[in-house]
Design an enzyme around this catalytic site. Structure first.
Site, mmCIF file in Angstrom:
data_model
loop_
_atom_site.group_PDB
_atom_site.id
_atom_site.type_symbol
_atom_site.label_atom_id
_atom_site.label_comp_id
_atom_site.label_asym_id
_atom_site.label_seq_id
_atom_site.Cartn_x
_atom_site.Cartn_y
_atom_site.Cartn_z
ATOM 1 N N LEU A 36 0.812 -1.222 0.000
ATOM 2 C CA LEU A 36 0.000 0.000 0.000
ATOM 3 C C LEU A 36 0.843 1.268 0.000
ATOM 4 O O LEU A 36 0.488 2.258 -0.635
ATOM 5 C CB LEU A 36 -0.958 0.012 1.191
ATOM 6 C CG LEU A 36 -2.279 -0.715 0.970
ATOM 7 C CD1 LEU A 36 -3.134 -0.667 2.240
ATOM 8 C CD2 LEU A 36 -3.058 -0.161 -0.200
ATOM 9 N N CYS A 37 1.958 1.247 0.707
ATOM 10 C CA CYS A 37 2.813 2.439 0.732
ATOM 11 C C CYS A 37 3.472 2.656 -0.635
ATOM 12 O O CYS A 37 3.601 3.792 -1.083
ATOM 13 C CB CYS A 37 3.856 2.335 1.843
ATOM 14 S SG CYS A 37 3.095 2.372 3.493
ATOM 15 N N THR A 38 3.857 1.575 -1.282
ATOM 16 C CA THR A 38 4.408 1.683 -2.630
ATOM 17 C C THR A 38 3.349 2.245 -3.569
ATOM 18 O O THR A 38 3.621 3.150 -4.361
ATOM 19 C CB THR A 38 4.920 0.316 -3.119
ATOM 20 O OG1 THR A 38 5.940 -0.141 -2.224
ATOM 21 C CG2 THR A 38 5.478 0.409 -4.534
#
Length: 143
Positions: A36-38
């Site tokens: 999700l952060c990517t």
């Protein structure tokens, strides 16, 4: 927690140095290379041209060490700085330390050129189109 109408706070990361003639988008993310952060950071990487047209700039902040951020950046080629906040000083100042107290939660803030906070999303979700549109609206895009 930092909210709309507050001034961009002074932190060890000196976020004011990233203010320019346009707005500054400050993205907090939990951990480099997680799905999700990517997705969160790559979405803004992919919209770099539109961000530039709005005269805006971006910084992304996590508690990852600098060497991990360098690896993450080399893999994805982000057009904005990835800043290391290992002691969570900036995340704490913004009020976005996660429940574990070990990392920042995904969050987004927009400050105008004068350093006034124009948007605060303390629980940013990369899959939420409304959040994404809200950010671009705060950056100056007519939506």
């Amino acid at each position: 927690m930092i909210g709309v109408g507050d001034q961009l706070p002074d932190t060890e990361l000196n976020l004011r140095e990233y203010l320019s003639d346009g707005p500054l988008l400050i993205l907090f993310y939990a951990e480099a290379s997680t799905p999700l952060c990517t997705q969160q950071l790559c979405a803004f990487r992919d919209d770099e041209e539109m961000i530039n047209e709005l005269g805006a700039s971006v910084v992304a902040v996590s508690s990852d060490p600098p060497w991990e951020l360098e690896r993450f950046d080399a893999e994805h080629r982000f057009p904005f700085p990835l800043l290391s906040d290992p002691a969570l000083e900036a995340a704490g100042t913004f009020g976005v330390v996660d429940e574990s107290g070990k990392r920042a939660q995904r969050a987004a803030f927009v400050a105008d050129a004068a350093g006034d906070i124009r948007l605060a999303i303390p629980f940013y979700q990369p899959n939420n189109l409304d959040d994404y549109q809200e950010i671009f609206s705060a950056l100056g895009l007519d939506i």
